[in-house]
Design a protein around this motif. Structure first.
Motif, short mmCIF file in Angstrom:
data_model
loop_
_atom_site.label_atom_id
_atom_site.label_comp_id
_atom_site.label_asym_id
_atom_site.label_seq_id
_atom_site.Cartn_x
_atom_site.Cartn_y
_atom_site.Cartn_z
N ARG A 49 -3.25 11.58 -0.30
CA ARG A 49 -2.08 10.77 -0.68
C ARG A 49 -1.16 10.45 0.50
O ARG A 49 0.01 10.82 0.50
CB ARG A 49 -1.28 11.47 -1.80
CG ARG A 49 -2.13 11.85 -2.99
CD ARG A 49 -1.33 11.94 -4.26
NE ARG A 49 -0.21 12.87 -4.20
CZ ARG A 49 0.66 13.06 -5.19
NH1 ARG A 49 0.51 12.38 -6.32
NH2 ARG A 49 1.66 13.89 -5.08
N PRO A 50 -1.67 9.80 1.52
CA PRO A 50 -0.82 9.43 2.67
C PRO A 50 0.32 8.51 2.24
O PRO A 50 0.15 7.70 1.33
CB PRO A 50 -1.79 8.70 3.61
CG PRO A 50 -2.89 8.23 2.73
CD PRO A 50 -3.04 9.27 1.65
N PRO A 51 1.49 8.64 2.89
CA PRO A 51 2.66 7.81 2.54
C PRO A 51 2.46 6.35 2.96
O PRO A 51 1.52 6.05 3.72
CB PRO A 51 3.79 8.45 3.36
CG PRO A 51 3.10 9.11 4.49
CD PRO A 51 1.76 9.57 3.97
N PRO A 52 3.34 5.47 2.47
CA PRO A 52 3.20 4.04 2.78
C PRO A 52 3.21 3.78 4.27
O PRO A 52 3.93 4.44 5.03
CB PRO A 52 4.43 3.42 2.13
CG PRO A 52 4.84 4.38 1.08
CD PRO A 52 4.45 5.73 1.57
N THR A 53 2.38 2.84 4.70
CA THR A 53 2.31 2.49 6.12
C THR A 53 3.51 1.63 6.52
O THR A 53 4.15 1.87 7.52
CB THR A 53 1.00 1.74 6.41
OG1 THR A 53 0.83 0.74 5.40
CG2 THR A 53 -0.17 2.69 6.39
N VAL A 54 3.79 0.61 5.69
CA VAL A 54 4.97 -0.22 5.94
C VAL A 54 5.95 -0.01 4.80
O VAL A 54 5.57 -0.04 3.64
CB VAL A 54 4.60 -1.72 6.04
CG1 VAL A 54 3.85 -1.98 7.32
CG2 VAL A 54 3.78 -2.15 4.85
N ARG A 55 7.18 0.21 5.14
CA ARG A 55 8.19 0.47 4.11
C ARG A 55 9.11 -0.73 3.97
O ARG A 55 9.54 -1.31 4.95
CB ARG A 55 8.99 1.71 4.47
CG ARG A 55 10.05 2.08 3.44
CD ARG A 55 10.48 3.53 3.60
NE ARG A 55 9.45 4.46 3.10
CZ ARG A 55 9.27 4.73 1.82
NH1 ARG A 55 10.00 4.13 0.89
NH2 ARG A 55 8.35 5.59 1.44
N ARG A 56 9.35 -1.08 2.71
CA ARG A 56 10.29 -2.16 2.44
C ARG A 56 11.66 -1.82 3.02
O ARG A 56 12.09 -0.69 2.92
CB ARG A 56 10.43 -2.36 0.92
CG ARG A 56 10.00 -3.71 0.41
CD ARG A 56 10.46 -3.91 -1.01
NE ARG A 56 10.00 -2.88 -1.96
CZ ARG A 56 8.88 -2.96 -2.64
NH1 ARG A 56 8.11 -3.99 -2.49
NH2 ARG A 56 8.53 -2.02 -3.48
N LYS A 57 12.29 -2.81 3.58
CA LYS A 57 13.63 -2.58 4.08
C LYS A 57 14.59 -2.42 2.89
O LYS A 57 14.61 -3.24 1.99
CB LYS A 57 14.08 -3.74 4.96
CG LYS A 57 15.37 -3.43 5.74
CD LYS A 57 15.72 -4.57 6.68
CE LYS A 57 14.72 -4.68 7.82
NZ LYS A 57 15.07 -5.75 8.76
N ALA A 58 15.32 -1.33 2.90
CA ALA A 58 16.24 -1.09 1.78
C ALA A 58 17.28 -2.20 1.71
O ALA A 58 17.89 -2.55 2.71
CB ALA A 58 16.92 0.26 1.97
N GLN A 59 17.45 -2.76 0.53
CA GLN A 59 18.44 -3.83 0.38
C GLN A 59 19.71 -3.28 -0.25
O GLN A 59 19.71 -2.81 -1.36
CB GLN A 59 17.86 -4.99 -0.44
CG GLN A 59 17.35 -4.61 -1.81
CD GLN A 59 17.10 -5.85 -2.64
OE1 GLN A 59 17.16 -6.96 -2.15
NE2 GLN A 59 16.84 -5.63 -3.93
N GLY A 60 20.78 -3.33 0.51
CA GLY A 60 22.04 -2.84 0.01
C GLY A 60 22.61 -3.78 -1.03
O GLY A 60 22.10 -4.86 -1.25
N PHE A 61 23.66 -3.36 -1.69
CA PHE A 61 24.25 -4.23 -2.71
C PHE A 61 25.77 -4.25 -2.64
O PHE A 61 26.40 -5.31 -2.62
CB PHE A 61 23.80 -3.81 -4.10
CG PHE A 61 24.36 -4.67 -5.18
CD1 PHE A 61 24.01 -6.01 -5.27
CD2 PHE A 61 25.27 -4.16 -6.10
CE1 PHE A 61 24.54 -6.81 -6.26
CE2 PHE A 61 25.80 -4.96 -7.09
CZ PHE A 61 25.43 -6.29 -7.17
#
Length: 280
Positions: free
Chosen positions: A206-218
DNA sequence: TATGCGTGGGA
DNA sequence: TTCCCAAGCAT
């Protein structure tokens, strides 16, 4: 996947047998970036109030924005109204059944076009949303991802579809459901997962995601301010004064920028005498 | 292709 | 509390 779906599928109204292209289109647009639980009541209101594209096209776009409630991204309501108008003008008031024609509708992209073609019309099209991409990525490729689906992803999924078009459509919704209920992003239910023996991701630890979505602030963003303004227009009467809208946000520069952008988007309309309305 | 676009619930 | 994210689309 087909067995999993038969055993665990949620009984959602847009999945009932014989549901037409229009209700399916409404559901798919509402479900873009919005959870099922929140869509459910609004969807039922919409299909009861506007059972055909012509019914929606006959009402004002602002009515669609009001009826959108708090689903978020209210431009989708506007696009759905514009799609209804296009359906009346170009397609005889009927939702078309080809991906190419569906793609010509406002608010309908690569995912939604194929979802409608497959789920409403039983066409053999790869339907790759975030759930399907996650399952494909994990189970088949052995990696996790948070990217959005590409043409290559759709090609890979197409190659995995059963030849029979009707079965292919059920497989697509089955994989989606599996991704939504078991192979979730945050805490996948690998314990008792029916495909774990065949899962490349499990085998790889279960390797973690290779590319991570940029967190979108609100908080503090234009999105928040726009949401406040549209919320006031939706809740208000026929029109709301600019002065009242201005009290919604302390920074007048940001407030003005947001109101202007809403006007450009067609979500807010100045009446020329200091009052703002939803589009008519 | 990266970014902006709402909202609210759960981890 | 903060962060993440839920059946994407348009530009």
């Amino acid at each position: 996947m087909l067995q999993f779906y038969a055993d665990h599928r949620r009984d959602l109204p847009w999945r009932a047998p014989g549901v037409g292209g229009w209700p399916v289109l409404i559901s798919e647009v509402m479900l873009q970036q919005t959870p099922v639980a929140r869509v459910l009541p609004v969807y039922l209101e919409w299909v009861a109030r506007w059972p055909t594209p012509a019914d929606l096209a006959a009402d004002a776009p602002g009515d669609a924005v009001r009826a959108w409630g708090r689903l978020g991204y209210p431009r989708r309501a506007l696009r759905l109204h514009a799609a209804a108008t296009a359906l009346v003008q170009r397609f005889g008031g009927v939702v078309p059944d080809t991906v190419e024609e569906l793609l010509s509708l406002p608010g309908v992209g690569e995912y939604t076009a194929r979802a409608v073609a497959a789920f409403a019309f039983g066409r053999r099209e790869p339907v790759v949303d975030t759930n399907v991409l996650r399952v494909l990525s994990r189970v088949v490729r052995g990696v996790d991802t948070q990217a959005s689906a590409t043409a290559a992803d759709r090609r890979e999924m197409a190659a995995l579809l059963p030849q029979d078009a009707a079965v292919a459509a059920v497989l697509s919704v089955a994989v989606m459901e599996f991704g939504a209920l078991v192979c979730t992003s945050r805490s996948p239910g690998c314990d008792g997962c029916p495909v774990r023996p065949d899962c490349a991701w499990w085998a790889a630890g279960r390797p973690p995601p290779t590319v991570r979505r940029k967190a979108q602030g609100f908080a503090g963003t234009d999105r928040q301010v726009r949401g406040l303004i549209v919320g006031a227009l939706r809740a208000g009467g026929e029109s709301v004064s600019e002065d009242d809208l201005a009290t919604l946000w302390p920074d007048p520069v940001q407030w003005r920028r947001c109101l202007d952008s809403l006007i450009v988007d067609g979500l807010a309309v100045p009446d020329g005498s200091g009052r703002i309305t939803l589009p008519r």
